[in-house]
Write a protein that holds these residues in place. Structure first.
Motif, PDB file in Angstrom:
ATOM      1  N   LYS A  54       0.964  -1.110   0.193  1.00 42.74           N
ATOM      2  CA  LYS A  54      -0.123  -0.062  -0.061  1.00 42.74           C
ATOM      3  C   LYS A  54       0.722   1.181  -0.072  1.00 42.74           C
ATOM      4  O   LYS A  54       0.707   2.377  -0.776  1.00 42.74           O
ATOM      5  N   LEU A  55       1.949   1.134   0.662  1.00 42.38           N
ATOM      6  CA  LEU A  55       2.799   2.208   0.870  1.00 42.38           C
ATOM      7  C   LEU A  55       3.428   2.465  -0.369  1.00 42.38           C
ATOM      8  O   LEU A  55       3.580   3.715  -0.769  1.00 42.38           O
ATOM      9  N   GLU A  56       3.702   1.311  -1.170  1.00 40.21           N
ATOM     10  CA  GLU A  56       4.534   1.692  -2.492  1.00 40.21           C
ATOM     11  C   GLU A  56       3.388   2.481  -3.479  1.00 40.21           C
ATOM     12  O   GLU A  56       3.875   3.421  -4.186  1.00 40.21           O
ATOM     13  N   ARG A  57       2.386   1.901  -3.516  1.00 37.43           N
ATOM     14  CA  ARG A  57       1.182   2.726  -4.276  1.00 37.43           C
ATOM     15  C   ARG A  57       1.017   4.037  -3.984  1.00 37.43           C
ATOM     16  O   ARG A  57       0.815   4.940  -4.806  1.00 37.43           O
ATOM     17  N   TRP A  58       0.990   4.311  -2.718  1.00 42.21           N
ATOM     18  CA  TRP A  58       0.729   5.701  -2.144  1.00 42.21           C
ATOM     19  C   TRP A  58       1.872   6.742  -2.616  1.00 42.21           C
ATOM     20  O   TRP A  58       1.746   7.779  -2.981  1.00 42.21           O
ATOM     21  N   ARG A  59       3.151   6.057  -2.516  1.00 38.01           N
ATOM     22  CA  ARG A  59       4.295   6.836  -2.913  1.00 38.01           C
ATOM     23  C   ARG A  59       4.236   7.390  -4.205  1.00 38.01           C
ATOM     24  O   ARG A  59       4.359   8.478  -4.711  1.00 38.01           O
ATOM     25  N   TYR A  60       3.649   6.411  -5.249  1.00 34.85           N
ATOM     26  CA  TYR A  60       3.563   6.933  -6.768  1.00 34.85           C
ATOM     27  C   TYR A  60       2.352   7.728  -6.918  1.00 34.85           C
ATOM     28  O   TYR A  60       2.787   8.440  -7.641  1.00 34.85           O
ATOM     29  N   GLN A  61       1.409   7.573  -6.080  1.00 40.67           N
ATOM     30  CA  GLN A  61       0.353   8.719  -6.242  1.00 40.67           C
ATOM     31  C   GLN A  61       0.948   9.987  -5.880  1.00 40.67           C
ATOM     32  O   GLN A  61       0.629  10.970  -6.358  1.00 40.67           O
ATOM     33  N   ARG A  62       1.749  10.074  -4.840  1.00 39.41           N
ATOM     34  CA  ARG A  62       2.435  11.240  -4.420  1.00 39.41           C
ATOM     35  C   ARG A  62       3.235  11.880  -5.514  1.00 39.41           C
ATOM     36  O   ARG A  62       2.987  12.855  -5.695  1.00 39.41           O
ATOM     37  N   PHE A  63       3.911  10.881  -5.985  1.00 37.51           N
ATOM     38  CA  PHE A  63       4.735  11.350  -7.176  1.00 37.51           C
ATOM     39  C   PHE A  63       4.001  12.149  -8.279  1.00 37.51           C
ATOM     40  O   PHE A  63       4.237  13.363  -8.738  1.00 37.51           O
ATOM     41  N   ASN A  64       2.817  11.334  -8.509  1.00 40.10           N
ATOM     42  CA  ASN A  64       2.008  12.227  -9.570  1.00 40.10           C
ATOM     43  C   ASN A  64       1.297  13.515  -9.182  1.00 40.10           C
ATOM     44  O   ASN A  64       1.070  14.280 -10.008  1.00 40.10           O
ATOM     45  N   TRP A  84       9.978   3.177   4.843  1.00 35.38           N
ATOM     46  CA  TRP A  84       9.104   2.246   5.551  1.00 35.38           C
ATOM     47  C   TRP A  84       8.354   0.928   5.067  1.00 35.38           C
ATOM     48  O   TRP A  84       8.673   0.039   5.507  1.00 35.38           O
ATOM     49  N   ALA A  85       8.433   1.101   3.727  1.00 28.62           N
ATOM     50  CA  ALA A  85       7.927  -0.190   2.931  1.00 28.62           C
ATOM     51  C   ALA A  85       9.089  -0.916   2.882  1.00 28.62           C
ATOM     52  O   ALA A  85       8.725  -2.312   3.233  1.00 28.62           O
ATOM     53  N   ASN A  86      10.282  -0.558   2.853  1.00 31.69           N
ATOM     54  CA  ASN A  86      11.628  -1.544   3.007  1.00 31.69           C
ATOM     55  C   ASN A  86      11.719  -2.190   4.473  1.00 31.69           C
ATOM     56  O   ASN A  86      11.727  -3.369   4.631  1.00 31.69           O
ATOM     57  N   GLN A  87      11.327  -1.304   5.229  1.00 31.90           N
ATOM     58  CA  GLN A  87      11.500  -2.083   7.021  1.00 31.90           C
ATOM     59  C   GLN A  87      10.364  -2.997   6.942  1.00 31.90           C
ATOM     60  O   GLN A  87      10.554  -4.087   7.790  1.00 31.90           O
ATOM     61  N   LEU A  88       8.754  -2.625   6.564  1.00 33.85           N
ATOM     62  CA  LEU A  88       8.000  -3.618   6.631  1.00 33.85           C
ATOM     63  C   LEU A  88       8.206  -5.067   5.770  1.00 33.85           C
ATOM     64  O   LEU A  88       7.632  -5.944   6.234  1.00 33.85           O
ATOM     65  N   ARG A  89       8.763  -4.908   4.585  1.00 30.18           N
ATOM     66  CA  ARG A  89       9.250  -6.042   3.913  1.00 30.18           C
ATOM     67  C   ARG A  89      10.391  -6.842   4.698  1.00 30.18           C
ATOM     68  O   ARG A  89      10.739  -7.962   4.453  1.00 30.18           O
ATOM     69  N   GLY A  90      10.839  -6.141   5.757  1.00 30.35           N
ATOM     70  CA  GLY A  90      12.027  -6.933   6.410  1.00 30.35           C
ATOM     71  C   GLY A  90      13.385  -7.092   5.635  1.00 30.35           C
ATOM     72  O   GLY A  90      13.908  -8.158   5.866  1.00 30.35           O
ATOM     73  N   THR A  91      13.423  -6.397   4.649  1.00 24.05           N
ATOM     74  CA  THR A  91      14.576  -6.576   3.906  1.00 24.05           C
ATOM     75  C   THR A  91      15.692  -5.856   4.573  1.00 24.05           C
ATOM     76  O   THR A  91      15.393  -4.908   5.181  1.00 24.05           O
ATOM     77  N   LYS A  92      17.069  -5.978   4.057  1.00 23.66           N
ATOM     78  CA  LYS A  92      18.303  -5.269   4.759  1.00 23.66           C
ATOM     79  C   LYS A  92      17.976  -3.793   4.574  1.00 23.66           C
ATOM     80  O   LYS A  92      17.623  -3.362   3.486  1.00 23.66           O
ATOM     81  N   PRO A  93      18.182  -3.046   5.403  1.00 23.98           N
ATOM     82  CA  PRO A  93      18.400  -1.630   5.227  1.00 23.98           C
ATOM     83  C   PRO A  93      19.204  -1.063   4.012  1.00 23.98           C
ATOM     84  O   PRO A  93      20.382  -1.483   3.701  1.00 23.98           O
ATOM     85  N   ARG A  94      18.776   0.000   3.423  1.00 22.45           N
ATOM     86  CA  ARG A  94      19.139   0.547   2.228  1.00 22.45           C
ATOM     87  C   ARG A  94      18.744   1.916   2.081  1.00 22.45           C
ATOM     88  O   ARG A  94      18.136   2.403   2.969  1.00 22.45           O
ATOM     89  N   SER A  95      19.597   2.794   1.451  1.00 19.17           N
ATOM     90  CA  SER A  95      19.226   4.105   1.070  1.00 19.17           C
ATOM     91  C   SER A  95      17.988   4.208   0.409  1.00 19.17           C
ATOM     92  O   SER A  95      17.525   3.235  -0.502  1.00 19.17           O
TER      93      SER A  95
END
Ligand code: SF4
Length: 464
Positions: A54-64, A84-95
């Motif tokens: 949901k955050l991913e979709r929200w982010r691109y809405q925001r871009f538009n 936030w989306a990255n943390q919620l997916r539990g993947t390693k921290p990234r920029s």
């Protein structure tokens, strides 16, 4: 929560409340995120992954919604949603994803790119440039001959074929033969038809096949592609896809189904030209497309093909931006295998005048510059180009060529003459110019000192 984290959270909430068209809904999502992140040991969970989508979709809405006028707060919300989306997916921290900054001419993302700029200039000697590119290609793509009595090094060349599965498309790309407004006979292949087409290609030698489709969400869905990928992996094929930009979840599902590469051209990096050419449909979102390679790599797919459709906008600026994009991706994902393709648009549907004509010399320069900028990248050349130019470029720097292609779904037949297939097929995305049969192309390569390969040999290679 620390005092500074609390203050930041308040300021984000205030900004959402003041500027977001769906503020109530998004404030609730932000609260859910904070709650889940307050217990990181419970992540990831089904709930947190769904929230990440949901955050991913929200982010691109925001871009538009922000358009070109993003301010500092908009930028920090875009980054926050990504993190936030990255943390919620539990993947390693990234920029945070920053392709939007990296592709800009003002970016210092790739110094190599700057150093090579002079070679775009026709005053710079073409022969010296092609000699350097040939040398670098030999250094990175030569192999010892299997013939023990020969001292000759061979260059490797991957031959692949596009496998068009659907010409349905909701997008309005003004330069494309599949654009939604065109009244053409649309074809969508079911799994049996895809299997039959794929087996025809397999018979001709192709074990690396590129699944290509228009963008028609009801038909060209994630389950449709995953089903095709799983089915064709059972045929022991290596598969790449050239389809609409997907979400991270969708790329993850396709990686799990067995895809090993994604080809996705930005078409043009000039944002305002991009907007004029993509008036409607999901592809109208420049940033959704620009960040697709990030999502591909974050989903663990190890091969990405970048490209621009030369002729839509200033070609030199487009190629320079593509190289900056590639530099940024390599910085983020050092193990990523990059490929570049520089298709020229030569024909377009009625109503679209191609604004830039790219001659052979400029095309050769650009391929050579890609080679020098990224010495071990794959350089890809399609059958859009004539045989003589393909033969010239393969000796300099190309490492991957399509052959015997059809650009319409169901365009391969086991009864017609292979070379004539494309000429007679209806509903093509673009005309095939090099219509030599695959055996002729393969034989020409062997005569010229190439080892013809049909796979990369590492199907499913994934990023860790
Ligand atoms: S370029 Fe791709 S997305 Fe655009 S109309 Fe053609 S098939 Fe559809």
């Amino acid at each position: 929560m620390s005092h500074s984290a609390y203050a930041e959270s308040q300021s984000i909430n205030n900004w959402i409340a003041a500027t977001d068209d769906h503020a109530d809904h998004h404030l609730k999502l932000a609260e859910q995120v904070r709650l889940l992140l307050s217990n990181p040991t419970a992540l990831p969970s089904d709930e947190s992954r769904q929230l990440a989508s949901k955050l991913e979709r929200w982010r691109y809405q925001r871009f538009n919604e922000c358009g070109h006028s993003r301010n500092r707060m908009d930028e920090s919300i875009l980054d926050q949603l990504d993190q936030w989306a990255n943390q919620l997916r539990g993947t390693k921290p990234r920029s945070p994803r920053h392709a939007r900054h990296a592709v800009k001419a003002s970016s210092a993302a790739n110094n190599t790119n700057t150093l090579l700029s002079e070679w775009f200039d026709r005053e710079c000697d073409l022969e010296s440039l092609t000699a350097m590119a040939t040398q670098v290609t030999s250094e990175h793509f030569s192999i010892k001959s299997a013939d023990l009595h020969s001292d000759l090094d061979l260059r490797r060349m991957l031959l692949y074929a596009p496998l068009y599965v659907s010409s349905h498309c909701v997008n309005h790309c003004r330069y494309c033969g599949f654009q939604f407004p065109l009244k053409i006979d649309r074809i969508h292949l079911n799994r049996d038809e895809v299997l039959q087409q794929s087996r025809i290609l397999r018979e001709r030698g192709f074990r690396h096949q590129l699944i290509v489709a228009g963008d028609f969400p009801r038909l060209t869905s994630t389950p449709y592609f995953c089903d095709l990928i799983s089915m064709l992996r059972q045929e022991n094929l290596e598969l790449s896809i050239e389809i609409a930009a997907q979400s991270t979840d969708s790329y993850t599902a396709m990686r799990e189904a067995g895809v090993s590469g994604v080809t996705l051209y930005q078409e043009t990096y000039d944002e305002s030209v991009y907007e004029q050419l993509h008036l409607k449909g999901p592809k109208a979102s420049y940033h959704w497309r620009l960040e697709a390679p990030d999502r591909v790599a974050e989903a663990g797919i190890g091969r990405i093909g970048l490209g621009v459709l030369l002729g839509l906008a200033d070609p030199v600026q487009d190629v320079r931006a593509m190289l900056r994009h590639a530099g940024y991706l390599k910085d983020r994902f050092p193990d990523l295998k990059l490929a570049f393709s520089l298709p020229r648009i030569r024909h377009a549907p009625e109503g679209y005048e191609i604004p830039f004509d790219i001659d052979d010399e400029l095309l050769i320069r650009m391929y050579c510059i890609c080679r020098l900028a990224f010495p071990d990248s794959e350089l890809v050349l399609s059958t859009r180009e004539p045989a003589t130019l393909r033969d010239q470029l393969k000796r300099i720097c190309i490492t991957q060529m399509s052959a015997g292609s059809s650009t319409s779904p169901g365009g391969y037949s086991d009864t017609t003459d292979v070379g004539a297939e494309a000429e007679h097929s209806q509903g093509e995305q673009f005309p095939v110019v090099d219509q030599r049969p695959v055996e002729t192309i393969a034989a020409g390569l062997r005569d010229d000192g190439f080892e013809v390969r049909w796979t990369f040999g590492q199907p499913g290679a994934a990023l860790s």
